[in-house]
Design an enzyme around this catalytic site. Sequence first.
Site, PDB file in Angstrom:
ATOM      1  N   PRO A 275       0.819  -1.213   0.000  1.00 52.66           N
ATOM      2  CG  PRO A 275       0.078  -0.942   2.207  1.00 52.66           C
ATOM      3  CD  PRO A 275       0.837  -1.892   1.314  1.00 52.66           C
ATOM      4  NE  ARG A 309      -2.980  12.221  -6.705  1.00 54.88           N
ATOM      5  CZ  ARG A 309      -4.293  12.290  -6.556  1.00 54.88           C
ATOM      6  NH1 ARG A 309      -4.854  13.336  -5.992  1.00 54.88           N
ATOM      7  NH2 ARG A 309      -5.054  11.312  -6.956  1.00 54.88           N
ATOM      8  CB  CYS A 340       3.204  30.357 -18.287  1.00 59.92           C
ATOM      9  SG  CYS A 340       4.051  31.591 -17.318  1.00 59.92           S
TER      10      CYS A 340
HETATM   11  C1  PLP Z   1       4.032  -2.080  -8.056  1.00 56.65           C
HETATM   12  C2  PLP Z   1       3.271  -1.099  -7.243  1.00 56.65           C
HETATM   13  N1  PLP Z   1       3.018  -1.398  -5.956  1.00 56.65           N
HETATM   14  C3  PLP Z   1       2.354  -0.529  -5.155  1.00 56.65           C
HETATM   15  C4  PLP Z   1       1.898   0.687  -5.638  1.00 56.65           C
HETATM   16  C5  PLP Z   1       1.180   1.604  -4.692  1.00 56.65           C
HETATM   17  O1  PLP Z   1      -0.096   1.902  -5.105  1.00 56.65           O
HETATM   18  P1  PLP Z   1      -1.022   2.808  -4.158  1.00 56.65           P
HETATM   19  O2  PLP Z   1      -0.272   4.030  -3.823  1.00 56.65           O
HETATM   20  O3  PLP Z   1      -2.213   3.081  -4.996  1.00 56.65           O
HETATM   21  O4  PLP Z   1      -1.341   1.974  -2.951  1.00 56.65           O
HETATM   22  C6  PLP Z   1       2.125   1.022  -6.972  1.00 56.65           C
HETATM   23  C7  PLP Z   1       1.604   2.306  -7.501  1.00 56.65           C
HETATM   24  O5  PLP Z   1       1.542   2.593  -8.634  1.00 56.65           O
HETATM   25  C8  PLP Z   1       2.835   0.105  -7.796  1.00 56.65           C
HETATM   26  O6  PLP Z   1       3.094   0.395  -9.070  1.00 56.65           O
END
Ligand code: PLP
Length: 413
Positions: A275, A309, A340
Amino acid sequence: MDFFNYKDGKLFCEGVDLSLISKTFDTPAYVYSKKTLERHIDAYIESFTSSNNLVCFAVKSLSNISILKILKDKGCGFDIVSGGELHRVMLAGADPKKIIFSGVGKSKSEIALGIKNDVLSFNIESSSELYRIEKVAKDLGKIAPVSIRFNPDVDSGGHDYITTGRKGDKFGISSIEDILNLSNHISNSDSLKIVGVACHIGSQILGLDSYKAAARKTIELADKLLDLGIELDFLDLGGGLGVPYNGETPPSPNELVACLESELSERKERIIIEPGRSISANAGILLTKVEYIKDEFLIVDAAMNDLLRPALYKAEHDVWNLDKNNAQETKVWNIVGPICESSDFLARNISIPAKEEDVLAIKSAGAYGFVMSSNYNSRPRCPEILVDEDKFKLIRKRESLDDLVRSEINPDD
Ligand SMILES: Cc1ncc(COP(=O)(O)O)c(C=O)c1O
């Protein structure tokens, strides 16, 4: 759940009045809450009912070394995607046996760095990458641990730019036949060792169905490997859990972990998850000052170089005024920066009270915020500040004008 709340009309992070931070360090500035980070990582770690698991924080979402140290002290491992991120986690004191090296394009030098640091696994995404890792390991006289990231062809929904697990996305290996052939190759190699399989289906995922589908496909693949006599240490289900930016109601970490434990209840392998956003997003805000008001525009001192973002994904962030009482008119505003580009907006159609000189908090900016910042328009990057109860400290200085040109070679020198 986070620790940014109003007390008597003033916005606080934990026990600190955020206007004190804006006065001390000026704006724009990122502010993180230690308590929120700890609460989020605890929610994952404590949700597992068996100890047979590892939570690897996705460093790409927020990579300040002081933040990584907090997570490491909680027992967290790390999911990294570059030599730079490996450098950071090692400086934070990470246990190499809790580091997963992901990413589709690892260079030879990054692979060598990973092998020398003894990482838990390289999650490989192509046959070419596997052969490259084998060669680098052989040259170093080492055995590289690898797991195959497969593409489960699961659509996790959300913005096209953050969906990663469908056929046609650049991530993972789609053909089961190729995966089995590669696994056989690994088993017969003196320089490689297979330790797991991995998948990561996307980001800002708001339901559990796609996780269930990915878990079932992971089990099918692990069973096929077992039929070949290949036993794995772990099954890595990636990251991706969504967060409430603007009224969304994603499952909690507890619900995700319960779902994965239930789907994988018959398995002997460890469960790994990666995560990022669900730990870091709501632990950070971006402070920015209103410089000018023009028509329906609040022109602020932060811009797309500080928080990309909204410009990149049309992401929506809630915005709060630090001082509810001091602010005047509540109107529907477009909050834009000084860069800009017409895409330089931080929020659109947002209803808040504001006047010139007010300081605003762009909420849920902890993930994919500072880490995506740049020097576009020759703007120095923001400072980062960490709040711990009623104390706060600078964890990254504001860049100076000299920092901006430090690496350039002046033709007159
Ligand atoms: C391989 C991998 N693991 C984990 C993540 C983490 O994802 P998130 O920040 O959505 O939990 C990502 C994000 O792109 C990823 O590419």
